[in-house]
Design a protein around this motif. Structure first.
Motif, short mmCIF file in Angstrom:
data_model
loop_
_atom_site.label_atom_id
_atom_site.label_comp_id
_atom_site.label_asym_id
_atom_site.label_seq_id
_atom_site.Cartn_x
_atom_site.Cartn_y
_atom_site.Cartn_z
N HIS A 133 0.82 -1.22 0.00
CA HIS A 133 0.00 0.00 0.00
C HIS A 133 0.85 1.27 0.00
O HIS A 133 2.06 1.22 0.24
N MET A 134 0.19 2.38 -0.23
CA MET A 134 0.81 3.70 -0.10
C MET A 134 -0.26 4.68 0.36
O MET A 134 -1.46 4.38 0.33
N VAL A 135 0.19 5.84 0.79
CA VAL A 135 -0.71 6.92 1.20
C VAL A 135 -0.61 8.04 0.18
O VAL A 135 0.49 8.35 -0.32
N THR A 136 -1.72 8.67 -0.15
CA THR A 136 -1.70 9.88 -0.97
C THR A 136 -2.65 10.91 -0.36
O THR A 136 -3.72 10.57 0.15
N VAL A 137 -2.23 12.18 -0.38
CA VAL A 137 -3.06 13.30 0.05
C VAL A 137 -2.79 14.44 -0.94
O VAL A 137 -1.62 14.69 -1.29
N ARG A 138 -3.83 15.13 -1.36
CA ARG A 138 -3.66 16.19 -2.35
C ARG A 138 -3.85 17.58 -1.74
O ARG A 138 -4.51 17.73 -0.71
N TYR A 139 -3.25 18.55 -2.41
CA TYR A 139 -3.35 19.95 -1.98
C TYR A 139 -3.65 20.82 -3.19
O TYR A 139 -3.06 20.63 -4.27
N ALA A 140 -4.55 21.78 -3.01
CA ALA A 140 -4.80 22.80 -4.04
C ALA A 140 -4.91 24.15 -3.36
O ALA A 140 -5.52 24.28 -2.28
N GLU A 141 -4.30 25.15 -3.97
CA GLU A 141 -4.37 26.50 -3.42
C GLU A 141 -5.83 26.95 -3.33
O GLU A 141 -6.60 26.79 -4.28
N TYR A 200 -6.71 17.69 0.96
CA TYR A 200 -7.95 16.93 0.77
C TYR A 200 -7.65 15.56 0.16
O TYR A 200 -6.51 15.28 -0.22
N ASP A 201 -8.66 14.72 0.08
CA ASP A 201 -8.59 13.42 -0.60
C ASP A 201 -7.47 12.55 -0.02
O ASP A 201 -6.59 12.08 -0.75
N ALA A 202 -7.51 12.34 1.30
CA ALA A 202 -6.51 11.50 1.97
C ALA A 202 -6.89 10.03 1.81
O ALA A 202 -8.01 9.64 2.15
N ARG A 203 -5.95 9.24 1.32
CA ARG A 203 -6.24 7.83 1.05
C ARG A 203 -5.09 6.92 1.46
O ARG A 203 -3.92 7.29 1.36
N VAL A 204 -5.44 5.71 1.86
CA VAL A 204 -4.52 4.57 1.89
C VAL A 204 -5.00 3.66 0.78
O VAL A 204 -6.16 3.24 0.77
N GLU A 205 -4.15 3.37 -0.18
CA GLU A 205 -4.58 2.65 -1.37
C GLU A 205 -3.49 1.71 -1.86
O GLU A 205 -2.34 1.78 -1.39
N VAL A 221 -1.58 15.30 10.21
CA VAL A 221 -1.80 14.56 8.97
C VAL A 221 -0.57 13.70 8.66
O VAL A 221 -0.69 12.54 8.25
N PHE A 222 0.61 14.25 8.87
CA PHE A 222 1.86 13.50 8.68
C PHE A 222 1.87 12.26 9.57
O PHE A 222 2.11 11.14 9.10
N LEU A 223 1.59 12.45 10.86
CA LEU A 223 1.62 11.33 11.80
C LEU A 223 0.53 10.31 11.50
O LEU A 223 0.77 9.09 11.57
N ASP A 224 -0.65 10.77 11.16
CA ASP A 224 -1.74 9.85 10.83
C ASP A 224 -1.42 9.04 9.58
O ASP A 224 -1.77 7.85 9.49
N SER A 225 -0.78 9.66 8.61
CA SER A 225 -0.44 8.93 7.38
C SER A 225 0.50 7.77 7.66
O SER A 225 0.36 6.68 7.09
N LEU A 226 1.45 7.99 8.57
CA LEU A 226 2.37 6.91 8.95
C LEU A 226 1.64 5.80 9.67
O LEU A 226 1.83 4.61 9.39
N ARG A 227 0.80 6.18 10.61
CA ARG A 227 0.07 5.19 11.41
C ARG A 227 -0.82 4.31 10.54
O ARG A 227 -0.84 3.09 10.69
N VAL A 262 3.23 8.61 0.89
CA VAL A 262 4.12 7.81 1.74
C VAL A 262 4.17 6.41 1.16
O VAL A 262 3.13 5.80 0.88
N ILE A 263 5.38 5.91 0.96
CA ILE A 263 5.59 4.52 0.59
C ILE A 263 6.44 3.87 1.67
O ILE A 263 7.05 4.57 2.50
N ALA A 264 6.45 2.54 1.70
CA ALA A 264 7.18 1.83 2.75
C ALA A 264 8.00 0.70 2.15
O ALA A 264 7.56 0.03 1.20
N SER A 265 9.17 0.48 2.73
CA SER A 265 10.09 -0.54 2.23
C SER A 265 10.71 -1.31 3.40
O SER A 265 11.36 -0.71 4.26
N PRO A 266 10.51 -2.63 3.47
CA PRO A 266 11.19 -3.41 4.51
C PRO A 266 12.69 -3.43 4.22
O PRO A 266 13.11 -3.65 3.08
N VAL A 267 13.50 -3.16 5.26
CA VAL A 267 14.94 -3.03 5.04
C VAL A 267 15.73 -3.80 6.09
O VAL A 267 15.26 -4.07 7.19
#
Length: 365
Positions: free
Chosen positions: A39-47, A52-57, A119-125, A168-173
């Protein structure tokens, strides 16, 4: 929910996740940054609209127009941090609030909007929760998290973009350097510099790393593991490695590290090491160290150890230094006692095995 310091994330589970057996085989020897979770997280911004449009997908390619601003003007920032298996079976993050603060500071330098810390912290969680099974076991294993943001507006004018994508993307290392923790040899570049006063050195932006790659290639050509940069003005004082801060350990037990001049990235591991070293009774001084002084102190025996530190490599001993003028060894070229003790203290803290008086360890669950 649109805008604000808190967003509701829509959760879209991957309908075709990696099979358990395949994932287990990948986690047996993940390397660094080569394998990615489902999975990854995406959130969009417009001036004028905000975030807006926060997703885990499901993790997938990001469609991009050829005129997307980041491709032309490099308006981009990123962070790096890790999720760890805790001693009690839970999962921890180490100082993610500091990463969130640095992300905001980097964005400000690059004329980008501030992503709210929550939003940063929630995206990680959210990402860790859905991809928990991707965290490798063992002391060298962790889930590396890469939050990043770039200008996504389609235009060719030279100005700050009005639209952005945060992801946000994640990689096991496993271990950053192949072969585990062992002293590295660094190349002191006399040709290339990383950043200059007034530049973007203190921002975690891709351009800084792109500028370091030719010097890193030069280091490899000379049989070295990493490049160490000197200051851009006098070309004699140590700044940092390609992606790590530097510390020097002297015979009186004191530590010295180059000061944050605006040309050096304010490393979260660097700041943590300073605190842990002082708590262990070491004097820590932030002052310039020239390459010539580094060599002279190593030759006299006054310098006992040197190490680099960062999120990816944690704490890594420096055994040898090469440059166009020759080569010298730090002490016997092996890992130093203070270096390895600080590394163990840091790793124990990150994995919930030590006391946490500063509240640095954040439990995900």
């Amino acid at each position: 929910m649109i805008g604000g310091d808190k967003l509701e994330f829509e959760i879209r589970p991957n309908p075709r996740p990696v099979a358990d057996a395949e994932r287990a085989a990948l986690l047996a020897n993940p390397g660094f940054g080569q394998i990615f979770t489902d999975h990854m997280v995406t959130v969009r911004y417009a001036e004028g609209k905000g975030w807006y449009d926060a997703r885990v997908e499901p993790r997938a390619p990001i469609p991009m127009d050829p005129a997307t601003a980041v491709l032309h003007y490099a308006q981009e920032i990123f962070e790096g941090l890790k999720a760890y298996h805790a001693a009690d079976g839970g999962v921890t993050l180490f100082r993610p609030d500091a990463n969130a603060a640095r992300f905001i500071a980097s964005g400000a330098r690059m004329a980008m909007p501030a992503l709210p810390e929550q939003v940063f912290l929630d995206s990680l969680r959210h990402l860790i929760t859905i991809d928990r099974q991707w965290i490798p076991a063992g002391d060298d294993g962790s889930l590396y998290l890469r939050p990043f943001m770039f200008a996504s507006e389609v235009f060719l004018g030279v100005r700050p973009a009005r639209e952005y994508l945060y992801a946000v993307i994640a990689s096991p290392v496993g271990s950053y350097f192949s072969g585990g923790v062992k002293p590295v040899t660094v190349w002191a570049s006399s040709v290339y510099t990383r950043a200059a006063p007034g530049g973007t050195g203190a921002a975690k932006c891709g351009g800084n790393y792109a500028a370091s790659l030719v010097a890193q290639a030069e280091a490899i050509e000379h049989g070295c593991d990493q490049v160490v940069f000197l200051d851009a003005v006098q070309r004699q004082y140590v700044d940092e490695l390609g992606g790590m801060n530097v510390f020097f350990v002297y015979d009186d037990g004191s530590l010295v590290t180059p000061p944050l001049t605006g040309a050096i990235l304010p490393g979260i591991t660097r700041e943590s090491v300073i605190t842990l070293a002082r708590r262990a009774g070491h004097q820590v001084v932030e002052q310039p160290v020239s390459l010539a002084q580094w060599q002279a102190d190593a030759a006299s025996g006054r310098l006992r150890e040197a190490f680099a530190c960062g999120t990816a490599a944690v704490i890594t001993p420096i055994g040898r230094v090469r440059s166009a003028d020759g080569e010298f060894t730090v002490a016997d070229g092996g890992p130093g006692e203070v270096t390895m003790a600080l590394r163990q203290s840091l790793v124990d803290l990150q994995r919930g095995r030590g006391a946490d008086p500063d509240g640095w360890v954040h439990r995900v669950f």
